[in-house]
Design a protein around this motif. Sequence first.
Motif, short mmCIF file in Angstrom:
data_model
loop_
_atom_site.label_atom_id
_atom_site.label_comp_id
_atom_site.label_asym_id
_atom_site.label_seq_id
_atom_site.Cartn_x
_atom_site.Cartn_y
_atom_site.Cartn_z
N MET A 110 43.74 37.09 45.43
CA MET A 110 43.56 38.51 45.72
C MET A 110 42.11 38.94 45.57
O MET A 110 41.62 39.77 46.35
CB MET A 110 44.46 39.35 44.82
N LYS A 111 41.41 38.40 44.60
CA LYS A 111 40.00 38.77 44.43
C LYS A 111 39.18 38.39 45.65
O LYS A 111 38.16 39.00 45.94
CB LYS A 111 39.45 38.12 43.17
N SER A 112 39.63 37.38 46.36
CA SER A 112 38.88 36.94 47.54
C SER A 112 39.13 37.80 48.77
O SER A 112 38.42 37.70 49.76
CB SER A 112 39.24 35.48 47.88
N VAL A 113 40.16 38.66 48.71
CA VAL A 113 40.50 39.43 49.90
C VAL A 113 40.55 40.94 49.65
O VAL A 113 40.87 41.70 50.58
CB VAL A 113 41.87 38.99 50.47
N THR A 114 40.21 41.37 48.45
CA THR A 114 40.42 42.78 48.13
C THR A 114 39.13 43.60 48.04
O THR A 114 39.01 44.48 47.22
CB THR A 114 41.19 42.93 46.80
N GLU A 115 38.20 43.32 48.88
CA GLU A 115 37.04 44.21 48.96
C GLU A 115 37.49 45.54 49.54
O GLU A 115 38.24 45.58 50.51
CB GLU A 115 35.95 43.59 49.85
N THR A 116 37.03 46.62 48.95
CA THR A 116 37.46 47.94 49.40
C THR A 116 37.04 48.18 50.85
O THR A 116 35.92 47.85 51.24
CB THR A 116 36.83 49.03 48.50
N LYS A 117 37.93 48.76 51.62
CA LYS A 117 37.57 49.05 53.03
C LYS A 117 37.65 50.55 53.29
O LYS A 117 38.17 51.31 52.48
CB LYS A 117 38.51 48.30 53.97
N PHE B 124 48.81 38.14 51.90
CA PHE B 124 49.48 36.85 51.88
C PHE B 124 50.17 36.52 53.19
O PHE B 124 50.14 35.39 53.65
CB PHE B 124 50.52 36.81 50.74
N VAL B 125 50.80 37.52 53.79
CA VAL B 125 51.62 37.26 54.98
C VAL B 125 50.80 37.31 56.26
O VAL B 125 50.99 36.49 57.16
CB VAL B 125 52.79 38.26 55.05
N HIS B 126 49.86 38.27 56.33
CA HIS B 126 49.14 38.49 57.58
C HIS B 126 47.65 38.19 57.49
O HIS B 126 46.93 38.35 58.49
CB HIS B 126 49.35 39.94 58.05
N GLY B 127 47.17 37.80 56.32
CA GLY B 127 45.75 37.49 56.17
C GLY B 127 44.84 38.69 56.24
O GLY B 127 43.64 38.56 56.52
N VAL B 128 45.40 39.88 56.00
CA VAL B 128 44.61 41.11 56.06
C VAL B 128 43.69 41.17 54.84
O VAL B 128 44.12 40.94 53.71
CB VAL B 128 45.52 42.35 56.09
N LYS B 129 42.43 41.49 55.08
CA LYS B 129 41.47 41.60 53.98
C LYS B 129 41.11 43.06 53.74
O LYS B 129 41.09 43.87 54.66
CB LYS B 129 40.20 40.80 54.27
N ILE C 93 52.58 46.42 48.44
CA ILE C 93 51.89 47.06 49.56
C ILE C 93 50.49 46.47 49.74
O ILE C 93 49.97 46.38 50.86
CB ILE C 93 51.82 48.58 49.35
N ILE C 94 49.88 46.04 48.63
CA ILE C 94 48.56 45.42 48.69
C ILE C 94 48.66 43.94 49.01
O ILE C 94 47.93 43.40 49.83
CB ILE C 94 47.81 45.62 47.36
N ALA C 95 49.60 43.26 48.33
CA ALA C 95 49.66 41.80 48.41
C ALA C 95 50.24 41.28 49.71
O ALA C 95 49.74 40.29 50.27
CB ALA C 95 50.47 41.26 47.23
N ASN C 96 51.28 41.92 50.22
CA ASN C 96 51.95 41.39 51.42
C ASN C 96 51.03 41.27 52.63
O ASN C 96 51.03 40.24 53.31
CB ASN C 96 53.18 42.23 51.76
N PRO C 97 50.24 42.30 52.96
CA PRO C 97 49.34 42.14 54.11
C PRO C 97 48.37 40.98 53.93
O PRO C 97 48.05 40.29 54.89
CB PRO C 97 48.60 43.49 54.15
#
Length: 218
Positions: free
Chosen positions: A211-218, A118-123, A112-116
């Motif tokens: 993942m560390k580059s895209v997982t800032e809490t939102k 990797f697949v959609h570039g969601v940060k 649920i965290i990784a797919n957005p």
Amino acid sequence: MPAKLYKKDVSPPARAAIMACEIFNVPVEMVDVNLLEGEHLTPEYLKMNPCHTIPVFVDGDFVIHDSHAMLMYFADTYGNNSPLYPKDIKQRTLINQKLFFNDGVLFTRLRIIANPAFVHGVKGVTKMQLDNVQETYDFLEAFLSRHKFLALDHITIADIAAYATVSMFHYIVPLDTNKYPKLAAWLKEMEKQPYCQKYNAAGAKAFGEYMKSVTETK
């Protein structure tokens, strides 16, 4: 023709299958699938696996497209009653229980965290997603308070499957080793296994760095 395992090293289920091939000496050819180029969406691949996921094991007209089913099959076919998946029905049921836990809880929460990302570039990662990872640490610590490993007091295929997933969680939520000493000890024990060093470490690190580059809490 030898059997083939279609895989991508960044994928936890694929790494679990690769490690199982090593452990049980499965005669197989490894085939990398380029997800960015859509090789998993080609008609040829979809014929093997309509779910277009990895890994996929193909031996002639026999196809498995679930990593947990692969681990069971490899153990039964090549394991010679290995303690990693013993014939004893109660022990096997405890192992299956943790395999289903990895599939339904651990990997689902990671996906649920990784797919957005990797697949959609969601940060960004939501607080609920972070809390869900934290809760998995609670579950694992409780399980490991009953046995040294997830299902029994020795390594089983449930540990192989779960380790491939859990080894990436700390890139999202750092593990508090004081709060989770048994989980920390389990991770350390799994990390030193030769097949984990050979086939899990690099893929987990590549995943973690991304993942560390895209997982800032939102």
